[in-house]
Each structure stands twice: as structure tokens, then as C-alpha cells.
Design a protein around this motif. Structure first.
Motif, PDB file in Angstrom:
ATOM      1  N   GLY A  27       0.762  -1.127   0.182  1.00  0.00           N
ATOM      2  CA  GLY A  27       0.164   0.094   0.028  1.00  0.00           C
ATOM      3  C   GLY A  27       0.779   1.302   0.073  1.00  0.00           C
ATOM      4  O   GLY A  27       0.282   2.254   0.269  1.00  0.00           O
ATOM      5  N   GLY A  28       2.094   1.357  -0.599  1.00  0.00           N
ATOM      6  CA  GLY A  28       2.695   2.485  -0.774  1.00  0.00           C
ATOM      7  C   GLY A  28       3.746   2.798   0.301  1.00  0.00           C
ATOM      8  O   GLY A  28       3.696   2.123   1.385  1.00  0.00           O
ATOM      9  N   ASP A  29       4.716   3.681   0.243  1.00  0.00           N
ATOM     10  CA  ASP A  29       6.011   3.964   0.914  1.00  0.00           C
ATOM     11  C   ASP A  29       6.932   2.569   0.902  1.00  0.00           C
ATOM     12  O   ASP A  29       7.132   2.418   2.122  1.00  0.00           O
ATOM     13  CB  ASP A  29       5.703   4.613   2.250  1.00  0.00           C
ATOM     14  N   CYS A  30       7.140   2.281  -0.198  1.00  0.00           N
ATOM     15  CA  CYS A  30       8.094   1.190  -0.074  1.00  0.00           C
ATOM     16  C   CYS A  30       9.667   1.620   0.081  1.00  0.00           C
ATOM     17  O   CYS A  30      10.376   1.058   0.444  1.00  0.00           O
ATOM     18  CB  CYS A  30       8.078   0.405  -1.479  1.00  0.00           C
ATOM     19  N   THR A  31       9.746   3.173  -0.257  1.00  0.00           N
ATOM     20  CA  THR A  31      11.201   3.811  -0.323  1.00  0.00           C
ATOM     21  C   THR A  31      11.164   4.705   0.742  1.00  0.00           C
ATOM     22  O   THR A  31      10.070   4.916   1.703  1.00  0.00           O
ATOM     23  CB  THR A  31      11.291   4.473  -1.529  1.00  0.00           C
ATOM     24  N   ARG A  32      12.319   5.146   1.168  1.00  0.00           N
ATOM     25  CA  ARG A  32      12.728   6.201   2.113  1.00  0.00           C
ATOM     26  C   ARG A  32      12.908   7.457   1.605  1.00  0.00           C
ATOM     27  O   ARG A  32      11.955   8.240   1.770  1.00  0.00           O
ATOM     28  CB  ARG A  32      13.908   5.802   2.972  1.00  0.00           C
ATOM     29  N   ARG A  33      13.592   7.458   0.754  1.00  0.00           N
ATOM     30  CA  ARG A  33      13.989   8.854   0.032  1.00  0.00           C
ATOM     31  C   ARG A  33      13.426   9.183  -1.150  1.00  0.00           C
ATOM     32  O   ARG A  33      13.219  10.236  -1.958  1.00  0.00           O
ATOM     33  CB  ARG A  33      15.522   9.047  -0.179  1.00  0.00           C
ATOM     34  N   GLY A  34      12.673   7.930  -1.828  1.00  0.00           N
ATOM     35  CA  GLY A  34      11.961   8.116  -2.900  1.00  0.00           C
ATOM     36  C   GLY A  34      12.735   8.217  -4.267  1.00  0.00           C
ATOM     37  O   GLY A  34      12.249   8.711  -5.304  1.00  0.00           O
ATOM     38  N   ASN A  35      13.863   7.516  -4.189  1.00  0.00           N
ATOM     39  CA  ASN A  35      14.652   7.647  -5.493  1.00  0.00           C
ATOM     40  C   ASN A  35      14.708   6.263  -6.409  1.00  0.00           C
ATOM     41  O   ASN A  35      14.019   5.461  -5.809  1.00  0.00           O
ATOM     42  CB  ASN A  35      16.170   8.339  -5.348  1.00  0.00           C
ATOM     43  N   ALA A  36      15.140   6.333  -7.654  1.00  0.00           N
ATOM     44  CA  ALA A  36      15.022   5.269  -8.561  1.00  0.00           C
ATOM     45  C   ALA A  36      15.670   4.031  -8.066  1.00  0.00           C
ATOM     46  O   ALA A  36      15.230   2.765  -8.104  1.00  0.00           O
ATOM     47  CB  ALA A  36      15.107   5.537  -9.780  1.00  0.00           C
ATOM     48  N   ALA A  37      16.926   4.242  -7.564  1.00  0.00           N
ATOM     49  CA  ALA A  37      17.585   3.149  -6.898  1.00  0.00           C
ATOM     50  C   ALA A  37      16.858   2.299  -5.791  1.00  0.00           C
ATOM     51  O   ALA A  37      16.714   0.893  -5.665  1.00  0.00           O
ATOM     52  CB  ALA A  37      18.753   3.490  -6.332  1.00  0.00           C
ATOM     53  N   GLU A  38      16.428   2.711  -4.949  1.00  0.00           N
ATOM     54  CA  GLU A  38      15.476   2.619  -4.035  1.00  0.00           C
ATOM     55  C   GLU A  38      14.270   1.665  -4.402  1.00  0.00           C
ATOM     56  O   GLU A  38      14.053   0.467  -3.973  1.00  0.00           O
ATOM     57  CB  GLU A  38      15.148   3.448  -2.802  1.00  0.00           C
ATOM     58  N   LEU A  39      13.643   2.322  -5.422  1.00  0.00           N
ATOM     59  CA  LEU A  39      12.233   1.481  -5.768  1.00  0.00           C
ATOM     60  C   LEU A  39      12.696   0.437  -6.654  1.00  0.00           C
ATOM     61  O   LEU A  39      12.217  -0.662  -6.632  1.00  0.00           O
ATOM     62  CB  LEU A  39      11.777   2.519  -6.991  1.00  0.00           C
ATOM     63  N   ASP A  40      13.842   0.403  -7.390  1.00  0.00           N
ATOM     64  CA  ASP A  40      14.255  -0.897  -8.259  1.00  0.00           C
ATOM     65  C   ASP A  40      14.765  -1.878  -7.003  1.00  0.00           C
ATOM     66  O   ASP A  40      14.363  -3.174  -7.494  1.00  0.00           O
ATOM     67  CB  ASP A  40      15.394  -0.293  -9.241  1.00  0.00           C
ATOM     68  N   ALA A  41      15.409  -1.658  -6.255  1.00  0.00           N
ATOM     69  CA  ALA A  41      15.671  -2.507  -4.823  1.00  0.00           C
ATOM     70  C   ALA A  41      14.288  -3.267  -4.573  1.00  0.00           C
ATOM     71  O   ALA A  41      14.371  -4.471  -4.265  1.00  0.00           O
ATOM     72  CB  ALA A  41      16.640  -2.114  -4.039  1.00  0.00           C
ATOM     73  N   PHE A  42      13.298  -2.500  -4.062  1.00  0.00           N
ATOM     74  CA  PHE A  42      12.307  -3.035  -3.771  1.00  0.00           C
ATOM     75  C   PHE A  42      11.484  -3.809  -4.726  1.00  0.00           C
ATOM     76  O   PHE A  42      11.032  -4.844  -4.332  1.00  0.00           O
ATOM     77  CB  PHE A  42      11.370  -1.925  -3.155  1.00  0.00           C
ATOM     78  N   LEU A  43      11.489  -3.517  -5.887  1.00  0.00           N
ATOM     79  CA  LEU A  43      10.788  -4.102  -6.660  1.00  0.00           C
ATOM     80  C   LEU A  43      11.476  -5.664  -7.306  1.00  0.00           C
ATOM     81  O   LEU A  43      10.736  -6.552  -7.379  1.00  0.00           O
ATOM     82  CB  LEU A  43      10.788  -3.334  -8.085  1.00  0.00           C
ATOM     83  N   ARG A  44      12.752  -5.706  -7.070  1.00  0.00           N
ATOM     84  CA  ARG A  44      13.428  -7.072  -7.257  1.00  0.00           C
ATOM     85  C   ARG A  44      12.915  -7.947  -6.121  1.00  0.00           C
ATOM     86  O   ARG A  44      12.673  -9.107  -6.227  1.00  0.00           O
ATOM     87  CB  ARG A  44      14.897  -6.938  -7.360  1.00  0.00           C
ATOM     88  N   TRP A  45      12.919  -7.503  -4.860  1.00  0.00           N
ATOM     89  CA  TRP A  45      12.344  -8.398  -3.548  1.00  0.00           C
ATOM     90  C   TRP A  45      11.199  -8.510  -3.790  1.00  0.00           C
ATOM     91  O   TRP A  45      10.633  -9.539  -3.819  1.00  0.00           O
ATOM     92  CB  TRP A  45      12.560  -7.297  -2.499  1.00  0.00           C
ATOM     93  N   PHE A  46      10.081  -7.765  -4.102  1.00  0.00           N
ATOM     94  CA  PHE A  46       8.731  -7.666  -4.178  1.00  0.00           C
ATOM     95  C   PHE A  46       8.413  -8.841  -5.132  1.00  0.00           C
ATOM     96  O   PHE A  46       7.527  -9.746  -4.993  1.00  0.00           O
ATOM     97  CB  PHE A  46       8.306  -6.355  -4.641  1.00  0.00           C
ATOM     98  N   ALA A  47       9.197  -8.874  -6.311  1.00  0.00           N
ATOM     99  CA  ALA A  47       8.866  -9.930  -7.334  1.00  0.00           C
ATOM    100  C   ALA A  47       9.350 -11.244  -6.977  1.00  0.00           C
ATOM    101  O   ALA A  47       8.571 -12.237  -7.779  1.00  0.00           O
ATOM    102  CB  ALA A  47       9.381  -9.192  -8.518  1.00  0.00           C
ATOM    103  N   ASP A  48      10.128 -11.337  -5.889  1.00  0.00           N
ATOM    104  CA  ASP A  48      10.663 -12.572  -5.826  1.00  0.00           C
ATOM    105  C   ASP A  48       9.635 -13.220  -4.682  1.00  0.00           C
ATOM    106  O   ASP A  48      10.182 -14.546  -4.074  1.00  0.00           O
ATOM    107  CB  ASP A  48      12.110 -12.461  -5.120  1.00  0.00           C
ATOM    108  N   GLN A  49       8.895 -12.471  -3.996  1.00  0.00           N
ATOM    109  CA  GLN A  49       8.024 -13.129  -3.152  1.00  0.00           C
ATOM    110  C   GLN A  49       6.933 -14.103  -3.512  1.00  0.00           C
ATOM    111  O   GLN A  49       6.636 -14.046  -4.622  1.00  0.00           O
ATOM    112  CB  GLN A  49       7.141 -12.049  -2.201  1.00  0.00           C
ATOM    113  N   PRO A  50       6.758 -15.110  -2.649  1.00  0.00           N
ATOM    114  CA  PRO A  50       5.741 -16.205  -3.068  1.00  0.00           C
ATOM    115  C   PRO A  50       4.371 -16.002  -3.283  1.00  0.00           C
ATOM    116  O   PRO A  50       3.534 -16.322  -2.342  1.00  0.00           O
ATOM    117  CB  PRO A  50       6.011 -17.466  -2.135  1.00  0.00           C
TER     118      PRO A  50
END
Length: 203
Positions: A27-50
Motif C-alpha cells: 500500500g505505498g511508501d516502499c522507499t525512504r528517500r523516493g529515488n529510483a535506486a530504492e524503488l528498483d531494489a524494492f521491486l526486485r524483492w517484491f517480485a521474488d516473493q511467493p
């Protein structure tokens, strides 16, 4: 069907254990500072969840989602994640609608003034929706801050009462985590912000 919902992970996602589920919602606020590097790191993790399907909305910290919508759309699509910004999708037989918008305060992302401006956003919520996902809470339900004030959106609560989704998922107010469903309500109201469950995570 098993749905797992979380919000406000603020780059502490790798400390979480996500159980296997049919639908995983953030539901949002997956990042702290809101930059692309943070978002991309989160998306890799999120996509790997079961999970069979994954849905993401942005929050007020996720500046990249407001500043570079093309990047966000491309990155979520690459990872097989459904990204919703004031829009609907049907997944696994459920109708979902998601929005990052919250009432204005400070200089955060996805802000709208209370009253007519934000009501125009909530008017986009379809009359038939099973799972409503907003970053912020409706007024009076899962929106109480430490100082005791209720800071949720009055216009959102009015629209949710009219639509009556089965579930309204939100976060944003970390300290109000939990089930806030009023007795007899046709809608279950859940604040799924996990920041309150991560006391070691710095502000």
C-alpha cells in the motif's frame, strides 16, 4: 484465496517474511528517500516473493513514482507487478482499485487539498470494487496519530461508505496499524503499515 497486505516498509522489506499467498498487496511508501535506486531494489524483492499476483501503489515518500511515471510503469511491468495509480484492475476474480493520494501536508508526493480537490480523486473509485487500496486512511478509522488527532480523509470515508468494498486496505499512519472495522460494517478496514512493527528501523 489468501491475500497478504503490507504498507510503509520504507526499505526495511528484507527483514520481512512474506508467506505464500495468492495475492500480495503493498500500500505505498516502499522507499525512504523516493529515488529510483530504492524503488528498483524494492521491486526486485517484491517480485521474488511467493505470490501468484502482486499489486503495488505508491505513497507520499515514493517521489520517483510521481516524478518519473514512465520509469515506474516500465520497471513494474518488467517484474510482473501490477502498479495502480487511481485506476482499477481485475485479478484472480477480484476487482481492485488503488491510489497513492493523501491529503496535503508538507511537501510530500501525491498530495491533494482536502475538500473538492481530493474528492475528485475519490469520485474515480468505481461503484463496484472488492478490494480498495489507498495509501492513506479514511477519517476516523486507522488514522489516529500519537498526539491523539484523527488525520484521515473525510472525503475518502464518504466515498468508501457509498461504494462499500469488501476490504479497504491502507497505511500511512504507522502507529494506527490494525483492524479498525466498525461493528456491522459491510467493509473491513485494515491499516497494514508495518513500520510500527519495525521498532529498530531509524526515522
Amino acid at each position: 484465496m489468501k491475500i497478504v497486505a503490507l504498507s510503509d516498509t520504507h526499505m526495511a522489506h528484507e527483514r520481512l517474511h512474506v508467506p505464500a499467498c495468492d495475492l500480495l498487496i503493498h500500500g505505498g511508501d516502499c522507499t525512504r528517500r523516493g529515488n529510483a535506486a530504492e524503488l528498483d531494489a524494492f521491486l526486485r524483492w517484491f517480485a521474488d516473493q511467493p505470490a501468484t499476483a502482486r499489486v503495488l501503489i505508491a505513497g507520499n515518500h515514493d517521489f520517483i513514482c510521481e516524478r518519473d511515471r514512465a520509469h515506474v510503469r516500465a520497471a513494474t511491468r518488467q517484474h510482473g507487478i501490477v502498479y495502480l495509480e487511481d485506476e482499477a484492475v481485475e485479478l484472480l476474480g477480484l476487482r481492485l482499485w488503488g491510489s497513492p493520494i493523501t491529503p496535503s501536508f508538507g511537501s510530500w508526493a501525491f498530495q491533494r487539498r482536502r475538500g473538492a480537490e481530493i474528492a475528485a480523486v475519490w469520485a474515480k473509485i468505481p461503484d463496484r470494487v472488492d478490494v480498495l487500496i489507498t495509501h492513506g486512511p479514511p477519517h476516523g478509522l486507522g488514522d489516529k496519530i500519537w498526539l491523539g488527532a484523527h488525520v484521515g480523509c473525510e472525503e475518502l470515508r464518504s466515498r468508501v461508505r457509498a461504494v462499500q468494498p469488501k476490504v479497504h486496505l491502507f497505511g500511512h499512519i504507522h502507529e494506527a496499524f490494525g483492524d479498525h472495522t466498525p461493528p456491522g460494517s459491510p467493509t473491513r478496514y485494515l491499516n497494514v503499515a508495518i513500520r510500527s512493527l519495525l521498532p529498530l528501523f531509524p526515522n
